[in-house]
Motif scaffolding. Structure first.
Motif, PDB file in Angstrom:
ATOM      1  N   GLY A   8       0.665  -1.304  -0.040  1.00  0.00           N
ATOM      2  CA  GLY A   8      -0.010   0.006  -0.085  1.00  0.00           C
ATOM      3  C   GLY A   8       0.895   1.306   0.036  1.00  0.00           C
ATOM      4  N   GLU A   9       0.099   2.310  -0.164  1.00  0.00           N
ATOM      5  CA  GLU A   9       0.697   3.479  -0.128  1.00  0.00           C
ATOM      6  C   GLU A   9       0.965   4.352   1.107  1.00  0.00           C
ATOM      7  N   VAL A  10       1.864   5.440   1.357  1.00  0.00           N
ATOM      8  CA  VAL A  10       1.934   6.115   2.563  1.00  0.00           C
ATOM      9  C   VAL A  10       0.575   7.094   2.312  1.00  0.00           C
ATOM     10  N   GLN A  11      -0.021   6.895   3.716  1.00  0.00           N
ATOM     11  CA  GLN A  11      -1.107   8.034   3.891  1.00  0.00           C
ATOM     12  C   GLN A  11      -0.756   8.923   5.090  1.00  0.00           C
ATOM     13  N   ASN A  12      -1.590   9.828   5.164  1.00  0.00           N
ATOM     14  CA  ASN A  12      -1.389  10.855   5.966  1.00  0.00           C
ATOM     15  C   ASN A  12      -1.552  10.515   7.598  1.00  0.00           C
ATOM     16  N   GLY A  13      -0.602  10.450   8.624  1.00  0.00           N
ATOM     17  CA  GLY A  13      -1.095   9.744   9.854  1.00  0.00           C
ATOM     18  C   GLY A  13       0.067   8.691   9.888  1.00  0.00           C
ATOM     19  N   ASP A  14       0.379   8.127   8.729  1.00  0.00           N
ATOM     20  CA  ASP A  14       1.202   6.945   8.946  1.00  0.00           C
ATOM     21  C   ASP A  14       2.602   7.506   9.684  1.00  0.00           C
ATOM     22  N   THR A  15       3.240   6.330   9.967  1.00  0.00           N
ATOM     23  CA  THR A  15       4.873   6.507  10.433  1.00  0.00           C
ATOM     24  C   THR A  15       5.756   5.906   9.639  1.00  0.00           C
ATOM     25  N   VAL A  16       6.569   6.390   8.945  1.00  0.00           N
ATOM     26  CA  VAL A  16       7.381   5.883   8.070  1.00  0.00           C
ATOM     27  C   VAL A  16       8.879   5.722   8.574  1.00  0.00           C
ATOM     28  N   SER A  17       9.829   5.014   8.241  1.00  0.00           N
ATOM     29  CA  SER A  17      10.999   4.673   8.326  1.00  0.00           C
ATOM     30  C   SER A  17      11.874   5.098   7.088  1.00  0.00           C
ATOM     31  N   ILE A  18      12.646   6.070   7.215  1.00  0.00           N
ATOM     32  CA  ILE A  18      13.251   6.501   5.759  1.00  0.00           C
ATOM     33  C   ILE A  18      14.639   6.867   6.174  1.00  0.00           C
ATOM     34  N   ASP A  19      15.553   6.590   5.005  1.00  0.00           N
ATOM     35  CA  ASP A  19      16.716   7.326   4.764  1.00  0.00           C
ATOM     36  C   ASP A  19      16.725   8.517   4.110  1.00  0.00           C
ATOM     37  N   PHE A  20      17.473   9.775   4.452  1.00  0.00           N
ATOM     38  CA  PHE A  20      17.290  10.890   3.412  1.00  0.00           C
ATOM     39  C   PHE A  20      18.780  11.392   3.744  1.00  0.00           C
ATOM     40  N   LEU A  21      19.083  12.191   2.261  1.00  0.00           N
ATOM     41  CA  LEU A  21      20.325  12.985   2.153  1.00  0.00           C
ATOM     42  C   LEU A  21      19.860  14.351   1.588  1.00  0.00           C
ATOM     43  N   GLY A  22      20.003  15.492   2.305  1.00  0.00           N
ATOM     44  CA  GLY A  22      19.644  16.640   1.814  1.00  0.00           C
ATOM     45  C   GLY A  22      20.924  17.361   1.226  1.00  0.00           C
ATOM     46  N   LYS A  23      20.786  18.179   0.150  1.00  0.00           N
ATOM     47  CA  LYS A  23      21.964  19.002  -0.521  1.00  0.00           C
ATOM     48  C   LYS A  23      21.105  20.380  -0.838  1.00  0.00           C
ATOM     49  N   VAL A  24      22.116  21.450  -0.603  1.00  0.00           N
ATOM     50  CA  VAL A  24      21.760  22.748  -1.133  1.00  0.00           C
ATOM     51  C   VAL A  24      22.805  23.039  -2.075  1.00  0.00           C
ATOM     52  N   ASP A  25      22.391  23.444  -3.388  1.00  0.00           N
ATOM     53  CA  ASP A  25      23.414  23.635  -4.382  1.00  0.00           C
ATOM     54  C   ASP A  25      24.207  22.475  -4.715  1.00  0.00           C
ATOM     55  N   GLY A  26      23.599  21.304  -4.462  1.00  0.00           N
ATOM     56  CA  GLY A  26      24.442  20.320  -4.742  1.00  0.00           C
ATOM     57  C   GLY A  26      25.511  19.621  -3.828  1.00  0.00           C
ATOM     58  N   GLU A  27      25.637  20.340  -2.628  1.00  0.00           N
ATOM     59  CA  GLU A  27      26.341  20.183  -1.475  1.00  0.00           C
ATOM     60  C   GLU A  27      25.509  19.702  -0.315  1.00  0.00           C
ATOM     61  N   ALA A  28      26.006  18.588   0.150  1.00  0.00           N
ATOM     62  CA  ALA A  28      25.323  18.133   1.389  1.00  0.00           C
ATOM     63  C   ALA A  28      25.652  19.210   2.658  1.00  0.00           C
ATOM     64  N   PHE A  29      24.801  19.335   3.486  1.00  0.00           N
ATOM     65  CA  PHE A  29      24.895  20.216   4.768  1.00  0.00           C
ATOM     66  C   PHE A  29      24.720  19.567   5.930  1.00  0.00           C
ATOM     67  N   GLU A  30      25.141  19.860   7.155  1.00  0.00           N
ATOM     68  CA  GLU A  30      25.171  19.591   8.529  1.00  0.00           C
ATOM     69  C   GLU A  30      23.918  19.043   8.928  1.00  0.00           C
ATOM     70  N   GLY A  31      23.464  18.183   9.441  1.00  0.00           N
ATOM     71  CA  GLY A  31      22.156  17.910  10.110  1.00  0.00           C
ATOM     72  C   GLY A  31      20.968  17.477   8.813  1.00  0.00           C
ATOM     73  N   GLY A  32      21.537  17.295   7.514  1.00  0.00           N
ATOM     74  CA  GLY A  32      20.597  16.971   6.414  1.00  0.00           C
ATOM     75  C   GLY A  32      20.743  15.569   6.033  1.00  0.00           C
TER      76      GLY A  32
END
Length: 430
Positions: free
Chosen positions: A158-182
């Motif tokens: 099934g698909e994620v719905q509002n109210g669900d709890t998900v376990s995710i990996d994530f990597l955030g970047k700004v201008d192509g560069e990873a940042f602390e805490g992201g």
């Protein structure tokens, strides 16, 4: 002892105190008895040096500081009592005359509690506000109870719905560069909780277990990390699993399990009654708050900065304790939010000023209306505390007296409550 008090500014004055030469001589004698215990003079046993020999060797001036330390605090307190002033901070003391055989004279620059010029405080009009208990509010309360007894199931397909709890990996970047805490792995996130930046959680809706997705967001202009404020970011997200709360069915069996009632109708009726009681309390608090706000705004006060700073200190300490209860070190909070202590104090300033102003106004009205707290009222309130805590009355008195000798603070709180009751009784709803 002679005392002279002279105002030099709105909330500042100079207290000039002259202590008799006899009283200062007694202080010098007491100082010698204290000092001589630790004095070594050849030919005399320790602590047995005669006063004459001590003064020949060290001078009577060697006793002045200890004598001042003995006599000044007592003289200051006596002067405060005589003049009736109310200091709000430690004084700045200048020693004018410290000499054997002469009166001891000092001046204390004192910041005092400000004068309050009361404005209108009776007949205050408050715009009424409804605190109704609706069918919707009852249903919302029932939903919260059901959520509190919900079971959690893994969503296999099934698909994620509002109210669900998900376990995710994530990597955030700004201008192509990873940042602390992201970056994080196996991060638990409840969809709709507002934990992440606006738009992040919404873009997870519809994902399936094992899916990867790039999410585009923009950090808000007031984001706590200054280097990220207003910046566009891309988060690469991997969804590991989805958990969903399954609510129990509201039926007689469930009601019997969570309450003392047998049927859903009985449970609803009791819930409605409790919500109506809560709504009345909320309404009463609203009226009290509005009356006090207006009465405070009608008064004129020149607030001493020191009183505001003391209240900021108090609120800052309370905030730090709240963080500690959440197992968040204060220094770690400052680092995470990119906030300095000075910036945090500035955030508390407005609330601190309002708190001090309100307290002073209520105190002034209490005095103007000669509102007193009787011993019977104190005992009645202590009995309520005892009943709620499961302790006997004497034990409650004992525990409260540790931090509040003679229960003066407790009595002031009761007087303040009586004052607010008076203000509300003399107000009108429109």
């Amino acid at each position: 002892m002679t005392v002279k008090w002279e105002k030099t500014e709105a909330n500042v004055g100079v207290l000039e105190v002259e202590v008799t030469s006899d009283r200062f001589k007694t202080a010098l004698d007491d100082a010698f008895k204290k000092v001589v215990k630790n004095v070594n003079v050849p030919g005399f046993r320790k602590g047995k040096v005669p006063r004459r020999i001590f003064e020949q060797r060290f001078g009577v001036e060697a006793l002045y500081q200890d004598a001042v330390d003995l006599v000044l605090p007592e003289a200051y307190e006596q002067a405060i009592a005589e003049t009736g002033i109310q200091p709000v901070d430690r004084p700045s003391v200048d020693l004018v005359q410290v000499e054997s055989g002469k009166p001891f004279v000092f001046k204390a620059t004192v910041t005092v509690k400000p004068e309050v010029q009361l404005g209108e405080y009776k007949g205050i009009s408050v715009e009424d506000k409804a605190f109704d208990v609706t069918d919707e509010s009852i249903e919302n309360e029932i939903e919260q109870v059901l959520k509190g007894h919900a079971s959690v199931e893994v969503v296999e397909d099934g698909e994620v719905q509002n109210g669900d709890t998900v376990s995710i990996d994530f990597l955030g970047k700004v201008d192509g560069e990873a940042f602390e805490g992201g970056e994080a792995e196996n991060f638990e996130l409840e969809i709709g909780s507002g934990t992440f930046i606006g738009g992040f959680e919404d873009q997870l809706i519809g994902m399936k277990t094992g899916e990867e997705r790039d999410i585009e967001v923009t950090f808000p202009e007031d984001y706590h990390v200054k280097s990220l404020q207003g910046k566009a970011a891309t988060f690469h997200v991997v969804l590991h699993d989805v958990k969903r709360k399954v609510l129990p069915e509201l039926n007689d069996e469930f009601v019997q399990e969570v309450s003392e009632f047998d049927t859903v109708d009985e449970y609803r009726a009791d819930l409605k009654k409790r919500l109506e009681e809560r709504a009345k309390q909320d309404h009463d608090r609203y009226v009290e708050d509005e009356v006090v706000k207006q009465v405070t705004a009608n008064a004129t006060i020149d607030l001493p900065e020191v009183m505001v700073n003391h209240e900021i200190d108090h609120q800052l300490n309370s905030f730090a304790q709240q963080l500690q209860m959440q197992q968040i070190p204060f220094d770690a909070y400052l680092e995470f939010t990119g906030t300095s202590v000075d910036e945090l104090r500035a955030q508390f300033r407005e609330a601190a000023e309002q708190s001090v102003r309100t307290a002073l106004v209520l105190e002034a009205i209490t005095a103007a209306e000669n509102i007193q707290v009787t011993d019977e009222e104190v005992t009645a309130e202590l009995e309520k505390v005892a009943a709620n805590s499961g302790l006997d009355l004497d034990r409650v008195r004992q525990l409260m007296s540790v931090r509040d000798p003679n229960l003066e603070s407790f009595k002031r709180d009761l007087a303040s409550r009586k004052t607010i009751e008076l203000l509300v009784q003399n107000s009108k709803l429109v």
